[in-house]
Scaffold this active site. Structure first.
Site, PDB file in Angstrom:
ATOM      1  N   VAL A  35       0.743  -3.647   3.930  1.00 13.02           N
ATOM      2  CA  VAL A  35       0.411  -4.875   4.643  1.00 13.02           C
ATOM      3  C   VAL A  35       1.586  -5.882   4.679  1.00 13.02           C
ATOM      4  CG1 VAL A  35      -0.586  -6.236   2.753  1.00 13.02           C
ATOM      5  CG2 VAL A  35      -1.617  -6.351   5.036  1.00 13.02           C
TER       6      VAL A  35
ATOM      7  N   TYR B 281      -4.730   3.755   7.746  1.00 15.64           N
ATOM      8  CA  TYR B 281      -6.097   3.224   7.682  1.00 15.64           C
ATOM      9  C   TYR B 281      -6.921   3.702   8.879  1.00 15.64           C
ATOM     10  CZ  TYR B 281      -3.948   0.330   4.136  1.00 15.64           C
ATOM     11  OH  TYR B 281      -3.270  -0.095   3.032  1.00 15.64           O
TER      12      TYR B 281
ATOM     13  N   TYR C  86      -2.825  -1.225 -10.429  1.00  7.48           N
ATOM     14  CA  TYR C  86      -2.838  -1.092  -8.973  1.00  7.48           C
ATOM     15  C   TYR C  86      -2.026  -2.228  -8.331  1.00  7.48           C
ATOM     16  CZ  TYR C  86      -4.359  -1.760  -4.194  1.00  7.48           C
ATOM     17  OH  TYR C  86      -4.348  -1.980  -2.838  1.00  7.48           O
TER      18      TYR C  86
ATOM     19  N   SER D 288       0.787  -1.243   0.000  1.00 10.15           N
ATOM     20  CA  SER D 288       0.000   0.000   0.000  1.00 10.15           C
ATOM     21  C   SER D 288       0.813   1.284   0.000  1.00 10.15           C
ATOM     22  CB  SER D 288      -0.913   0.038   1.220  1.00 10.15           C
ATOM     23  OG  SER D 288      -2.160  -0.449   0.860  1.00 10.15           O
TER      24      SER D 288
ATOM     25  N   LYS E  25       0.635   3.483  -2.913  1.00  5.69           N
ATOM     26  CA  LYS E  25      -0.481   4.429  -3.086  1.00  5.69           C
ATOM     27  C   LYS E  25       0.024   5.881  -3.035  1.00  5.69           C
ATOM     28  CE  LYS E  25      -4.085   1.348  -1.354  1.00  5.69           C
ATOM     29  NZ  LYS E  25      -4.069   0.203  -0.488  1.00  5.69           N
TER      30      LYS E  25
HETATM   31  N1  GLU Z   1      -1.966  -5.187  -2.325  1.00  2.00           N
HETATM   32  C1  GLU Z   1      -2.675  -5.102  -1.084  1.00  2.00           C
HETATM   33  C2  GLU Z   1      -4.166  -5.113  -1.315  1.00  2.00           C
HETATM   34  O1  GLU Z   1      -4.614  -4.513  -2.261  1.00  2.00           O
HETATM   35  C3  GLU Z   1      -2.246  -3.861  -0.364  1.00  2.00           C
HETATM   36  C4  GLU Z   1      -2.941  -3.663   0.952  1.00  2.00           C
HETATM   37  C5  GLU Z   1      -2.058  -2.996   1.984  1.00  2.00           C
HETATM   38  O2  GLU Z   1      -0.850  -2.914   1.862  1.00  2.00           O
HETATM   39  O3  GLU Z   1      -2.615  -2.561   2.985  1.00  2.00           O
HETATM   40  O4  GLU Z   1      -4.902  -5.694  -0.583  1.00  2.00           O
END
Ligand code: GLU
Length: 313
Positions: free
Chosen positions: A260, A242, A190, A66, A69
């Site tokens: 994650v 989050y 993504y 993530s 992002k």
């Molecule tokens: N590739 C993971 C997903 O889309 C990333 C989630 C994360 O890092 O929190 O679920």
């Protein structure tokens, strides 16, 4: 900043972080992540004066997940400008899990923010008509000062084979008319971005570039515009962890984005970037060692955003 103080803070943070690891668990919903060694822990600090401090497994490669992002948001804001981007995706904390689609379905016509999956898939939809994955890899290498960044093909395949939930989010976005490009292409970009392999050092360097207003201090090259850097840092502070973003911000006062796989990207404005890697995560998907590590570093180095600075005004 005092070198010895930084080294001491890092050593102590390492001990505090290690103690926390047994309480977390390695994410398994992407099968490839389940093989990671839960006990790994690395921290790196890269200051805007080009000093680098590292400890533990700072050089271990792991998938960025993530934290990508932030990179995609930087690129989208550079390419399309804030008006366009924030027309499709909001900038409010969601208070929901990273992969939630409930609030998007029930109440809203756009994702809460670009740091949750629905928002980031929306951003990928904007990007994928304009820029290739290879160009995004080059951009990531540049802003992380790390030529070794590659796509981890095994993790990419593993996630593409197990992404029913993200696919559901992408099609929900499509049903609401939010996707700017083909749904499957957007989902692929993504997921590809999540598969980039970084180290705690690469994240610290990226954090340092953001801290330095988007400029690489080594050669004065501007990599990210000032407005984009400011916007992204603010969104990291309010939405980067989050549904744990508020508590983390109060404790550390350091804009941070988690992934994650156990990575953390932190930005101490005008001072330094901090990268952390430790794959044991808490129930919100945030690196469990991150709280005590960043909490301690913040306290010891007095770098909480709202810390009383020891200078005359
Ligand atoms: N590739 C993971 C997903 O889309 C990333 C989630 C994360 O890092 O929190 O679920």
């Amino acid at each position: 900043m005092n070198n010895r103080k930084i080294i001491k803070a890092l050593q102590e943070a390492m001990i505090l972080g290690k103690k926390e690891i047994p309480k977390g668990r390695v994410a398994t919903y992407i099968p490839e992540l389940a093989y990671r060694d839960k006990n790994k822990l690395g921290i790196c600090i890269h200051t805007v004066n080009s000093e680098v401090y590292r400890i533990g497994d700072f050089n271990e490669r792991f998938t960025i997940q993530s934290i990508s992002k932030v990179i995609s948001l930087c690129k989208a804001l550079e390419l399309f400008g804030p008006e366009y981007v924030f027309n499709y995706v909001g900038m409010e904390p969601s208070g929901e899990a990273y992969n939630s689609l409930v609030e998007l379905d029930l109440n809203h016509n756009r994702p809460y923010n670009p740091m949750i999956n629905s928002g980031a898939i929306t951003v990928a939809g904007m990007l994928c008509n304009e820029i290739s994955f290879d160009e995004m890899i080059d951009y990531t290498r540049k802003v992380c000062l790390d030529k070794g960044i590659e796509s981890d093909r095994l993790t990419l395949q593993s996630e593409m084979d197990n992404c029913a939930r993200n696919r559901a989010i992408a099609y929900l976005l499509e049903s609401k008319g939010i996707m700017a490009s083909d749904v499957e292409d957007s989902l692929l970009l993504y997921t590809q971005m999540c598969s980039l392999s970084v180290t705690a050092k690469s994240l610290a360097s990226f954090g340092m570039i953001l801290a330095n207003d988007g400029v690489n201090p080594q050669n004065n090259e501007r990599l990210i515009s000032s407005d984009v850097a400011r916007t992204v840092k603010t969104i990291m502070l309010t939405c980067g962890m989050y549904d744990g973003s508020g508590e983390f911000a109060v404790l550390t006062g350091i804009p941070t984005k988690s992934g994650v796989s156990g990575g953390l990207l932190s930005v101490v404005d005008m001072k330094m970037g901090i990268g952390v890697y430790s794959p044991a995560v808490d129930d919100k998907g945030n690196c469990i060692a991150g709280r005590p590590i960043l909490g301690h570093i913040s306290k010891e180095l007095k770098i909480h955003l709202f810390q009383q600075q020891e200078t005359d005004l």
